[in-house]
Design a protein around this motif. Structure first.
Motif, PDB file in Angstrom:
ATOM      1  N   ALA A   1       0.825  -1.180   0.065  1.00  0.00           N
ATOM      2  CA  ALA A   1      -0.089  -0.130  -0.085  1.00  0.00           C
ATOM      3  C   ALA A   1       1.017   1.238   0.056  1.00  0.00           C
ATOM      4  N   MET A   2       0.512   2.374  -0.812  1.00  0.00           N
ATOM      5  CA  MET A   2       1.273   3.636  -0.931  1.00  0.00           C
ATOM      6  C   MET A   2       0.391   4.625   0.210  1.00  0.00           C
ATOM      7  N   ALA A   3       1.200   5.475   0.700  1.00  0.00           N
ATOM      8  CA  ALA A   3       0.589   6.518   1.486  1.00  0.00           C
ATOM      9  C   ALA A   3       1.598   7.621   1.307  1.00  0.00           C
ATOM     10  N   GLY A   4       1.277   8.713   1.687  1.00  0.00           N
ATOM     11  CA  GLY A   4       1.954  10.145   1.563  1.00  0.00           C
ATOM     12  C   GLY A   4       1.100  11.473   1.369  1.00  0.00           C
TER      13      GLY A   4
ATOM     14  N   PHE B   1      -0.124 -10.627  -5.924  1.00  0.00           N
ATOM     15  CA  PHE B   1       0.155  -9.363  -5.475  1.00  0.00           C
ATOM     16  C   PHE B   1      -0.945  -8.402  -5.339  1.00  0.00           C
ATOM     17  N   VAL B   2      -1.114  -7.661  -4.583  1.00  0.00           N
ATOM     18  CA  VAL B   2      -2.173  -6.531  -4.485  1.00  0.00           C
ATOM     19  C   VAL B   2      -1.653  -5.247  -4.190  1.00  0.00           C
ATOM     20  N   VAL B   3      -1.612  -4.233  -5.063  1.00  0.00           N
ATOM     21  CA  VAL B   3      -0.943  -2.961  -4.902  1.00  0.00           C
ATOM     22  C   VAL B   3      -2.038  -2.023  -5.014  1.00  0.00           C
ATOM     23  N   ILE B   4      -2.095  -1.142  -3.627  1.00  0.00           N
ATOM     24  CA  ILE B   4      -3.067  -0.139  -3.349  1.00  0.00           C
ATOM     25  C   ILE B   4      -2.626   1.332  -3.331  1.00  0.00           C
ATOM     26  N   ASP B   5      -3.135   2.030  -4.196  1.00  0.00           N
ATOM     27  CA  ASP B   5      -2.659   3.645  -4.169  1.00  0.00           C
ATOM     28  C   ASP B   5      -3.623   4.230  -3.393  1.00  0.00           C
ATOM     29  N   ASN B   6      -3.432   4.642  -2.246  1.00  0.00           N
ATOM     30  CA  ASN B   6      -4.290   5.421  -1.342  1.00  0.00           C
ATOM     31  C   ASN B   6      -4.256   6.925  -1.674  1.00  0.00           C
ATOM     32  N   GLU B   7      -5.247   7.580  -1.280  1.00  0.00           N
ATOM     33  CA  GLU B   7      -5.388   8.937  -1.289  1.00  0.00           C
ATOM     34  C   GLU B   7      -4.214   9.670  -0.451  1.00  0.00           C
ATOM     35  N   ALA B   8      -4.070  10.793  -0.542  1.00  0.00           N
ATOM     36  CA  ALA B   8      -2.999  11.829   0.028  1.00  0.00           C
ATOM     37  C   ALA B   8      -3.673  12.024   1.466  1.00  0.00           C
ATOM     38  N   GLY B   9      -2.834  12.320   2.337  1.00  0.00           N
ATOM     39  CA  GLY B   9      -3.043  12.585   3.820  1.00  0.00           C
ATOM     40  C   GLY B   9      -3.306  11.527   4.812  1.00  0.00           C
ATOM     41  N   LEU B  10      -4.073  11.571   5.934  1.00  0.00           N
ATOM     42  CA  LEU B  10      -4.044  10.730   7.034  1.00  0.00           C
ATOM     43  C   LEU B  10      -5.552  10.147   6.997  1.00  0.00           C
TER      44      LEU B  10
ATOM     45  N   THR C   1      -6.154   1.114   5.199  1.00  0.00           N
ATOM     46  CA  THR C   1      -4.760   0.656   4.987  1.00  0.00           C
ATOM     47  C   THR C   1      -4.607  -0.094   6.150  1.00  0.00           C
ATOM     48  N   ASP C   2      -5.004  -1.369   6.121  1.00  0.00           N
ATOM     49  CA  ASP C   2      -5.024  -2.253   7.369  1.00  0.00           C
ATOM     50  C   ASP C   2      -4.581  -3.602   6.821  1.00  0.00           C
ATOM     51  N   ASN C   3      -3.992  -4.211   7.601  1.00  0.00           N
ATOM     52  CA  ASN C   3      -3.402  -5.732   7.129  1.00  0.00           C
ATOM     53  C   ASN C   3      -2.736  -5.760   5.825  1.00  0.00           C
ATOM     54  N   VAL C   4      -1.658  -5.120   5.937  1.00  0.00           N
ATOM     55  CA  VAL C   4      -0.779  -5.039   4.687  1.00  0.00           C
ATOM     56  C   VAL C   4       0.543  -5.435   5.069  1.00  0.00           C
ATOM     57  N   ASP C   5       1.251  -5.932   3.971  1.00  0.00           N
ATOM     58  CA  ASP C   5       2.464  -6.554   4.067  1.00  0.00           C
ATOM     59  C   ASP C   5       3.563  -5.657   4.244  1.00  0.00           C
ATOM     60  N   LEU C   6       3.417  -4.410   3.166  1.00  0.00           N
ATOM     61  CA  LEU C   6       4.397  -3.754   2.851  1.00  0.00           C
ATOM     62  C   LEU C   6       3.710  -1.974   2.818  1.00  0.00           C
ATOM     63  N   LEU C   7       3.973  -1.139   3.626  1.00  0.00           N
ATOM     64  CA  LEU C   7       3.375   0.103   3.383  1.00  0.00           C
ATOM     65  C   LEU C   7       4.301   1.094   3.303  1.00  0.00           C
ATOM     66  N   VAL C   8       4.518   1.640   1.950  1.00  0.00           N
ATOM     67  CA  VAL C   8       5.626   2.460   1.400  1.00  0.00           C
ATOM     68  C   VAL C   8       5.184   3.850   1.607  1.00  0.00           C
ATOM     69  N   VAL C   9       5.397   4.418   2.608  1.00  0.00           N
ATOM     70  CA  VAL C   9       5.385   5.832   2.654  1.00  0.00           C
ATOM     71  C   VAL C   9       6.450   6.965   2.138  1.00  0.00           C
TER      72      VAL C   9
ATOM     73  N   ALA D   1       5.403  12.357   6.529  1.00  0.00           N
ATOM     74  CA  ALA D   1       5.583  10.874   6.341  1.00  0.00           C
ATOM     75  C   ALA D   1       5.586  10.179   7.783  1.00  0.00           C
ATOM     76  N   ALA D   2       6.311  10.857   8.618  1.00  0.00           N
ATOM     77  CA  ALA D   2       6.582  10.468  10.045  1.00  0.00           C
ATOM     78  C   ALA D   2       5.185  10.386  10.751  1.00  0.00           C
ATOM     79  N   ARG D   3       4.461  11.541  10.524  1.00  0.00           N
ATOM     80  CA  ARG D   3       2.969  11.461  11.071  1.00  0.00           C
ATOM     81  C   ARG D   3       2.051  10.276  10.530  1.00  0.00           C
ATOM     82  N   ILE D   4       2.137   9.838   9.255  1.00  0.00           N
ATOM     83  CA  ILE D   4       1.747   8.797   8.929  1.00  0.00           C
ATOM     84  C   ILE D   4       2.008   7.464   9.532  1.00  0.00           C
ATOM     85  N   ASN D   5       3.333   7.408   9.625  1.00  0.00           N
ATOM     86  CA  ASN D   5       3.802   6.238  10.434  1.00  0.00           C
ATOM     87  C   ASN D   5       3.301   6.234  12.008  1.00  0.00           C
TER      88      ASN D   5
END
Length: 265
Positions: free
Chosen positions: A6-9, A129-138, A146-154, A166-170
């Motif tokens: 999943a993507m975040a940022g 594989f499942v790749v999720i492009d999330n909306e901006a923000g929190l 964004t739950d139950n994901v193997d890799l969160l790319v911030v 990015a730190a706030r997202i983490n």
């Protein structure tokens, strides 16, 4: 069960570009089938993948916002929605695509997100594989998209504000106890070396830092011309830099999977 990335940022950080590069790598290395999910109401993941989308999940849900009398006889709302979701799923040979869309008017977005989680929970079983492009923000984090994901790319752009976002997202993923097996911080659109101030912010973010994606004039040209990023050549700076990073992520994922299998025996 599929491996979920999943993507975040913050907005403009390059989340969709990173999602496209990941999918490009998976396709080129025959790591299929893949499900791409655009969970951003301002959807454009399909464009960088070169796909045509006629409908989305929110449109399906809007059809059934009224009474159950709209349903065919002998079927409940949940089952019929699941059937209709299959109608908006863009299916390809190795890559399928699902757009979440945005609700009409000022309605609540909670139900579409709940439905997205339910649908993806079922669909993920059919994909490697499942790749999720999330909306901006929190907000998508508090809705637990964004739950139950193997890799969160911030993803952060090359700014201190981006790294702080990015730190706030983490921190929020930790506060919400989201099931995220690994978190990765990437800084994009970097020209030259990072200044000391940026390096201090990255260290303060307390995340696994996987490096800086260089500014790539080929990516900028493709964006300007509206060309799908999935078609980027191997000479692309972003592609050449990012491919080893993705390979390492998948190597770590494979090792973790083997360890889990051994523990379960």
């Amino acid at each position: 069960m599929g491996f979920t990335i999943a993507m975040a940022g913050k907005g403009g950080s390059g989340k969709t570009t990173i999602a496209a590069l990941i999918i490009r790598y998976l396709l080129r290395h025959k790591l299929t089938p893949i499900l791409a999910v655009d969970a951003d109401p301002n959807a454009n993941l399909h464009e960088v993948l070169g796909l045509e989308v006629e409908s989305d999940l929110a449109a399906v849900l809007a059809e059934f916002s009224g009474s159950a009398e709209q349903l065919p006889p002998g079927i409940d709302k949940s089952s019929y929605l699941q059937m209709r979701v299959q109608d908006v799923l863009v299916e390809g040979e190795d890559l399928d695509f699902l757009a979440m869309g945005s609700p009409e008017g000022a309605g609540c977005y909670c139900f579409p997100n709940a439905m997205l989680r339910q649908v993806c929970g079922r669909l993920v079983q059919n994909f490697r594989f499942v790749v999720i492009d999330n909306e901006a923000g929190l907000e998508h984090l508090s809705r637990r998209t964004t739950d139950n994901v193997d890799l969160l790319v911030v993803v952060s752009d090359s700014s201190i504000r981006g790294v702080r976002a990015a730190a706030r997202i983490n921190r929020l993923t930790q506060q919400l106890n989201l099931k995220v097996r690994r978190r990765s911080l990437l800084v994009t659109k970097v020209q030259g070396r990072l200044p000391p101030e940026m390096r201090r912010e990255i260290k303060a973010a307390a995340m696994e830092f996987d490096g800086v994606v260089p500014y790539d004039p080929i990516v900028a040209e493709y964006d300007t011309m509206g060309r799908p990023l999935i078609e980027l050549p191997d000479t692309s700076l972003a592609v050449k830099w990012f491919n080893p990073v993705i390979a390492e992520w998948l190597n770590i994922a494979g090792q973790q999977g083997q360890e889990k299998e051994e523990r379960d025996r």
